[in-house]
Design a protein around this motif. Structure first.
Motif, PDB file in Angstrom:
ATOM      1  N   SER A 302       0.894  -1.217  -0.129  1.00  0.00           N
ATOM      2  CA  SER A 302      -0.011   0.033  -0.048  1.00  0.00           C
ATOM      3  C   SER A 302       0.933   1.241  -0.053  1.00  0.00           C
ATOM      4  N   SER A 303       0.556   2.127  -0.817  1.00  0.00           N
ATOM      5  CA  SER A 303       1.166   3.626  -0.782  1.00  0.00           C
ATOM      6  C   SER A 303      -0.037   4.664  -0.707  1.00  0.00           C
ATOM      7  N   PRO A 304       0.367   5.495  -0.178  1.00  0.00           N
ATOM      8  CA  PRO A 304      -0.504   6.913  -0.003  1.00  0.00           C
ATOM      9  C   PRO A 304      -0.818   7.638  -1.290  1.00  0.00           C
ATOM     10  N   ASP A 305       0.094   7.356  -2.119  1.00  0.00           N
ATOM     11  CA  ASP A 305       0.067   8.039  -3.517  1.00  0.00           C
ATOM     12  C   ASP A 305       0.645   6.976  -4.652  1.00  0.00           C
ATOM     13  N   ARG A 306       0.362   7.459  -5.832  1.00  0.00           N
ATOM     14  CA  ARG A 306       0.974   6.580  -6.935  1.00  0.00           C
ATOM     15  C   ARG A 306       2.333   6.805  -6.977  1.00  0.00           C
ATOM     16  N   VAL A 307       3.236   6.127  -7.135  1.00  0.00           N
ATOM     17  CA  VAL A 307       4.632   6.093  -7.362  1.00  0.00           C
ATOM     18  C   VAL A 307       5.108   6.341  -8.505  1.00  0.00           C
ATOM     19  N   THR A 308       6.268   7.126  -8.904  1.00  0.00           N
ATOM     20  CA  THR A 308       6.487   7.258 -10.247  1.00  0.00           C
ATOM     21  C   THR A 308       7.988   6.641 -10.727  1.00  0.00           C
ATOM     22  N   ALA A 309       8.448   6.301  -9.434  1.00  0.00           N
ATOM     23  CA  ALA A 309       9.682   5.377  -9.881  1.00  0.00           C
ATOM     24  C   ALA A 309       9.670   4.042 -10.339  1.00  0.00           C
ATOM     25  N   PRO A 310      10.460   3.602 -11.112  1.00  0.00           N
ATOM     26  CA  PRO A 310      10.376   2.093 -11.407  1.00  0.00           C
ATOM     27  C   PRO A 310      10.696   0.983 -10.340  1.00  0.00           C
ATOM     28  N   SER A 311      11.197   1.539  -9.265  1.00  0.00           N
ATOM     29  CA  SER A 311      11.180   0.611  -8.200  1.00  0.00           C
ATOM     30  C   SER A 311      10.787   1.379  -6.817  1.00  0.00           C
ATOM     31  N   VAL A 312      10.592   0.600  -5.788  1.00  0.00           N
ATOM     32  CA  VAL A 312      10.212   0.919  -4.386  1.00  0.00           C
ATOM     33  C   VAL A 312      11.288   0.016  -3.509  1.00  0.00           C
ATOM     34  N   ARG A 313      11.304   0.696  -2.290  1.00  0.00           N
ATOM     35  CA  ARG A 313      11.970  -0.234  -1.285  1.00  0.00           C
ATOM     36  C   ARG A 313      10.703  -0.743  -0.174  1.00  0.00           C
ATOM     37  N   VAL A 314      10.793  -1.981  -0.017  1.00  0.00           N
ATOM     38  CA  VAL A 314       9.825  -2.513   0.947  1.00  0.00           C
ATOM     39  C   VAL A 314      10.320  -3.336   2.123  1.00  0.00           C
ATOM     40  N   ARG A 315       9.562  -3.456   3.010  1.00  0.00           N
ATOM     41  CA  ARG A 315      10.110  -4.315   4.431  1.00  0.00           C
ATOM     42  C   ARG A 315       8.871  -5.312   4.583  1.00  0.00           C
ATOM     43  N   LEU A 316       9.234  -6.687   4.745  1.00  0.00           N
ATOM     44  CA  LEU A 316       8.041  -7.486   5.136  1.00  0.00           C
ATOM     45  C   LEU A 316       7.924  -7.637   6.773  1.00  0.00           C
ATOM     46  N   ILE A 317       6.764  -7.358   7.339  1.00  0.00           N
ATOM     47  CA  ILE A 317       6.593  -7.157   8.696  1.00  0.00           C
ATOM     48  C   ILE A 317       5.537  -8.261   9.250  1.00  0.00           C
ATOM     49  N   GLY A 318       5.082  -9.082   8.410  1.00  0.00           N
ATOM     50  CA  GLY A 318       4.369 -10.201   8.692  1.00  0.00           C
ATOM     51  C   GLY A 318       3.760 -11.075   7.776  1.00  0.00           C
ATOM     52  N   GLY A 319       2.951 -11.847   7.833  1.00  0.00           N
ATOM     53  CA  GLY A 319       2.569 -12.899   6.914  1.00  0.00           C
ATOM     54  C   GLY A 319       1.671 -14.148   7.754  1.00  0.00           C
ATOM     55  N   ALA A 320       1.478 -15.095   6.609  1.00  0.00           N
ATOM     56  CA  ALA A 320       0.546 -16.081   7.485  1.00  0.00           C
ATOM     57  C   ALA A 320       1.530 -17.404   7.077  1.00  0.00           C
ATOM     58  N   ARG A 321       2.057 -18.072   8.200  1.00  0.00           N
ATOM     59  CA  ARG A 321       2.531 -19.319   8.088  1.00  0.00           C
ATOM     60  C   ARG A 321       1.736 -20.506   7.665  1.00  0.00           C
ATOM     61  N   VAL A 322       2.073 -21.075   6.644  1.00  0.00           N
ATOM     62  CA  VAL A 322       1.401 -22.206   6.188  1.00  0.00           C
ATOM     63  C   VAL A 322       2.461 -23.482   5.564  1.00  0.00           C
ATOM     64  N   LEU A 323       1.966 -24.706   5.638  1.00  0.00           N
ATOM     65  CA  LEU A 323       2.787 -25.717   5.142  1.00  0.00           C
ATOM     66  C   LEU A 323       3.054 -25.583   3.619  1.00  0.00           C
ATOM     67  N   ALA A 324       4.120 -25.821   3.259  1.00  0.00           N
ATOM     68  CA  ALA A 324       4.664 -25.723   1.853  1.00  0.00           C
ATOM     69  C   ALA A 324       3.811 -26.638   0.974  1.00  0.00           C
TER      70      ALA A 324
END
Length: 324
Positions: A302-324
């Motif tokens: 999610s971003s508050p505004d549209r991005v204009t650059a071809p890339s962004v920097r992101v960090r993973l802060i959570g997720g759902a643990r499931v069996l592979a």
């Protein structure tokens, strides 16, 4: 004796089509259970069977251990709230709410109507007609009418799905408050994750007539029973420990687990991993930016505004643990 509702191996068929396949589920007194699933998952069909509107091809239903087989709809003492409210257009709001109170003296009926109008936030509306109400107000009246005779359970079938998203969110919170304040036992059918998480004590996920998992909202979000459940709840990618670490995740997966990347799992962060922007589009709240993860999978941030650059920097802060 098991208190409350017990659904035991319930099967419902329409000819050769099995709409509900051997579902077992309990609802304890005072508990709200959401039936969550996509269109065609069998959630409304199961609710209608509990109400007595659909016959079972197999299995049984009990209340406090007493079978409901053969008990007609009007004798089950279950309140019903549907998507359109189904108010009587020729009656006032007050008369709609009092419809099931015919055995009470008039003074008690008026007191009960006034009590419920306060509860649903519609004091002073008793003399209005349903045609003078907004969609949200009409659903509040429908809920008040279903609660008026103090049923032992309320059955709500997509009660807010016809409303716009902003109003639906506000009424979801109000509905959750009302059900808890009145300690109402309820089954709540919805296709909306946020509604289910807000309203229910436990969520039952159905797909093509099968019950996939029953869990508290927090447990469901963080520990879905399968990839199928995680994907339905919004997981966009399933990544290994190595990829998660590349994205700055500090957690640890058990052997045989992968991490489902949910819509809220990634955040924009100046010190995060650089990822390619693939696409983006507006949502009611923000801009959904689709990115390519280090292992090549697609995910959204999610971003508050549209991005204009071809890339962004992101960090993973959570997720759902499931069996592979």
């Amino acid at each position: 004796m098991v208190a409350g509702l017990q659904i035991i191996d319930a099967t419902i068929r329409y000819g050769a089509l099995t709409a509900v396949d051997s579902v077992s589920l309990g609802v304890s007194p005072g508990e709200v259970v959401a039936l969550l699933g996509a269109s065609g998952s069998g959630k409304s069909t199961l609710l209608r069977a509990v109400a007595g509107l659909e016959p079972l091809a197999g299995g049984r239903l009990t209340w406090d251990g007493v079978p409901l087989d053969g008990v007609p709809v009007h004798k089950r003492n279950f309140g019903l709230v549907f998507q359109d409210g189904q108010l009587f257009p020729t009656m006032t709001v007050g008369r709609n709410i009092a419809y099931g109170l015919g055995r009470l003296p008039r003074t008690e009926q008026r007191a009960r109507v006034a009590e419920l109008l306060r509860l649903v936030g519609l004091e002073g509306y008793e003399d209005r007609r349903p045609t003078e109400l907004s969609g949200g107000q009409a659903q509040r009246v429908a809920l008040a009418r279903s609660l008026a005779p103090r049923p032992r359970m309320i059955l709500l079938d997509e009660p807010l799905s016809a409303l716009d998203s902003g109003l639906r969110r506000r009424l979801t919170e109000d509905l959750a408050r009302i059900l808890r304040e009145t300690e109402t036992t309820a089954i709540y059918v919805t296709h909306d994750h946020q509604e289910a998480y807000t309203v229910a004590d436990r969520v039952a996920v159905l797909d093509e007539g099968e019950l996939l998992q029953v869990a508290a909202p927090e447990d469901l979000r963080h520990a879905p029973a399968s990839r199928q459940v995680a994907a339905f709840l919004g997981a966009r990618a399933f990544i290994t420990q190595a990829t998660a670490e590349e994205l700055g995740w500090a957690g640890r997966l058990e052997v045989g687990q992968v991490l489902g990347v949910l819509p809220s799992s990634l955040v924009l962060a100046a010190d995060g991993a650089e990822v390619e922007v693939l696409d983006q589009g507006y949502t009611p709240d923000d801009v959904e930016v689709w990115v390519r993860l280090p292992d090549g999978q697609r995910a959204a941030v999610s971003s508050p505004d549209r991005v204009t650059a071809p890339s962004v920097r992101v960090r993973l802060i959570g997720g759902a643990r499931v069996l592979a």
